[in-house]
Motif scaffolding. Structure first.
Motif, PDB file in Angstrom:
ATOM      1  N   UNK A   1      50.104 -66.737   3.987  1.00  0.00           N
ATOM      2  CA  UNK A   1      48.776 -66.783   3.395  1.00  0.00           C
ATOM      3  C   UNK A   1      48.074 -65.470   3.725  1.00  0.00           C
ATOM      4  N   UNK A   2      47.697 -64.732   2.702  1.00  0.00           N
ATOM      5  CA  UNK A   2      47.105 -63.404   2.923  1.00  0.00           C
ATOM      6  C   UNK A   2      45.765 -63.485   3.642  1.00  0.00           C
ATOM      7  N   UNK A   3      45.105 -64.623   3.584  1.00  0.00           N
ATOM      8  CA  UNK A   3      43.782 -64.740   4.180  1.00  0.00           C
ATOM      9  C   UNK A   3      43.827 -64.889   5.693  1.00  0.00           C
ATOM     10  N   UNK A   4      44.799 -65.635   6.218  1.00  0.00           N
ATOM     11  CA  UNK A   4      44.811 -65.839   7.665  1.00  0.00           C
ATOM     12  C   UNK A   4      46.171 -65.631   8.316  1.00  0.00           C
ATOM     13  N   UNK A   5      47.180 -65.261   7.546  1.00  0.00           N
ATOM     14  CA  UNK A   5      48.474 -64.944   8.120  1.00  0.00           C
ATOM     15  C   UNK A   5      49.370 -66.126   8.401  1.00  0.00           C
ATOM     16  N   UNK A   6      48.899 -67.337   8.151  1.00  0.00           N
ATOM     17  CA  UNK A   6      49.751 -68.505   8.363  1.00  0.00           C
ATOM     18  C   UNK A   6      50.790 -68.609   7.245  1.00  0.00           C
ATOM     19  N   UNK A   7      51.934 -69.219   7.581  1.00  0.00           N
ATOM     20  CA  UNK A   7      52.978 -69.452   6.590  1.00  0.00           C
ATOM     21  C   UNK A   7      52.750 -70.832   5.982  1.00  0.00           C
ATOM     22  N   UNK A   8      52.567 -70.873   4.678  1.00  0.00           N
ATOM     23  CA  UNK A   8      52.226 -72.123   4.006  1.00  0.00           C
ATOM     24  C   UNK A   8      53.276 -73.209   4.248  1.00  0.00           C
TER      25      UNK A   8
END
Length: 201
Positions: free
Chosen positions: A86-93
Motif C-alpha cells: 500500500x503506497x500510503x502506509x507501506x503495509x502489504x495488502x
C-alpha cells in the motif's frame, strides 16, 4: 458555434459516463442477487487500500469476510489473497488480509500474492499461485461495483481458459455506505475507460 460544439461533446461524454455507471450498478445488483452456485477450489480475493483512518480498511476486510463465508459454507477449500504494498502506509495488502482472516478465526489454507498493485496485476500475478496450488476452479471476490471490470480483465488475463471462474460480490460496509457508493460510482467508470483505452480488455 464553438460553444455549442463543446457543450455537445460534453453532453455525449456525460451520457457515455452515465451509461457505464448504470451498467456497473445493474451488474452489481445482479451479482448480489445471484451468488456462486458451484463449489470451487479457491476464492481469489482482490486487494484494496490496506488501512483507513488508522484501522484495517473495511473495504478490504469485507472482501475477506466474504471469502471466509464461502469457505465456511463449503464453497471453497482455500483463500488466495492478492495485493502488494500500500503506497500510503507501506503495509502489504495480502498480509493485512491474512491477519484479518486469522483474527476472524479462519484456520484453513491461505496463499498470498503480495506484489500486485492494480486489479489487472491482482489477476495476472495470481495465475502462478493458483496453478502451483493445483487450482482448477476459482471464485473471484471483490466489491459489487468492481466486478464488471474484473470480469473483463479476467478474460483478458486468460482466467476463463485456465479455470472454471465464478464471481462473488462482497457486500462490505463500504458498499452499503452512501459515501463509498458515490465514490465507487465516480471512480469505477473512469477506471473502465482507462483500462479500455490501454487495451487491457
Amino acid at each position: 458555434m464553438i460553444k455549442r460544439t463543446v457543450l455537445g461533446a460534453l453532453g455525449v461524454l456525460l451520457l457515455g459516463y452515465l451509461a457505464i455507471a448504470i451498467t456497473i450498478w445493474l451488474h452489481a445488483l445482479d451479482l448480489l442477487g445471484h451468488p456462486p452456485q458451484r463449489a470451487a477450489d479457491a476464492a481469489l480475493i482482490l486487494g484494496n487500500r490496506a488501512y483507513r483512518d488508522g484501522k484495517p480498511n473495511p473495504c478490504l476486510t469485507g472482501r475477506v469476510d466474504t471469502g471466509i463465508s464461502l469457505a465456511k459454507e463449503g464453497g471453497v477449500r482455500q483463500l488466495v489473497l492478492s495485493g502488494g504494498i500500500d503506497r500510503e502506509d507501506g503495509r502489504v495488502e495480502a498480509e493485512v488480509m491474512q491477519q484479518h482472516a486469522r483474527d476472524a478465526g479462519y484456520t484453513g489454507t491461505v496463499l498470498l500474492e503480495p506484489v500486485s498493485s492494480t486489479t489487472r496485476e491482482n489477476l495476472s500475478m495470481s495465475l502462478a499461485v493458483l496453478q502451483t496450488a493445483g487450482v482448477k476452479s476459482v471464485i473471484i471476490v471483490s466489491e459489487p461495483y468492481h466486478l464488471w471490470r474484473v470480469e473483463r480483465l479476467a478474460r483478458a488475463a486468460g482466467f476463463d481458459r485456465l479455470f472454471d471462474v465464478q464471481y462473488a460480490a462482497a457486500p462490505t460496509s463500504c458498499w452499503r455506505r452512501w459515501g463509498m457508493l458515490f465514490k465507487g460510482a465516480l471512480r469505477e467508470p473512469l477506471a473502465i475507460v482507462n483500462n479500455a483505452a490501454n487495451g487491457y480488455f
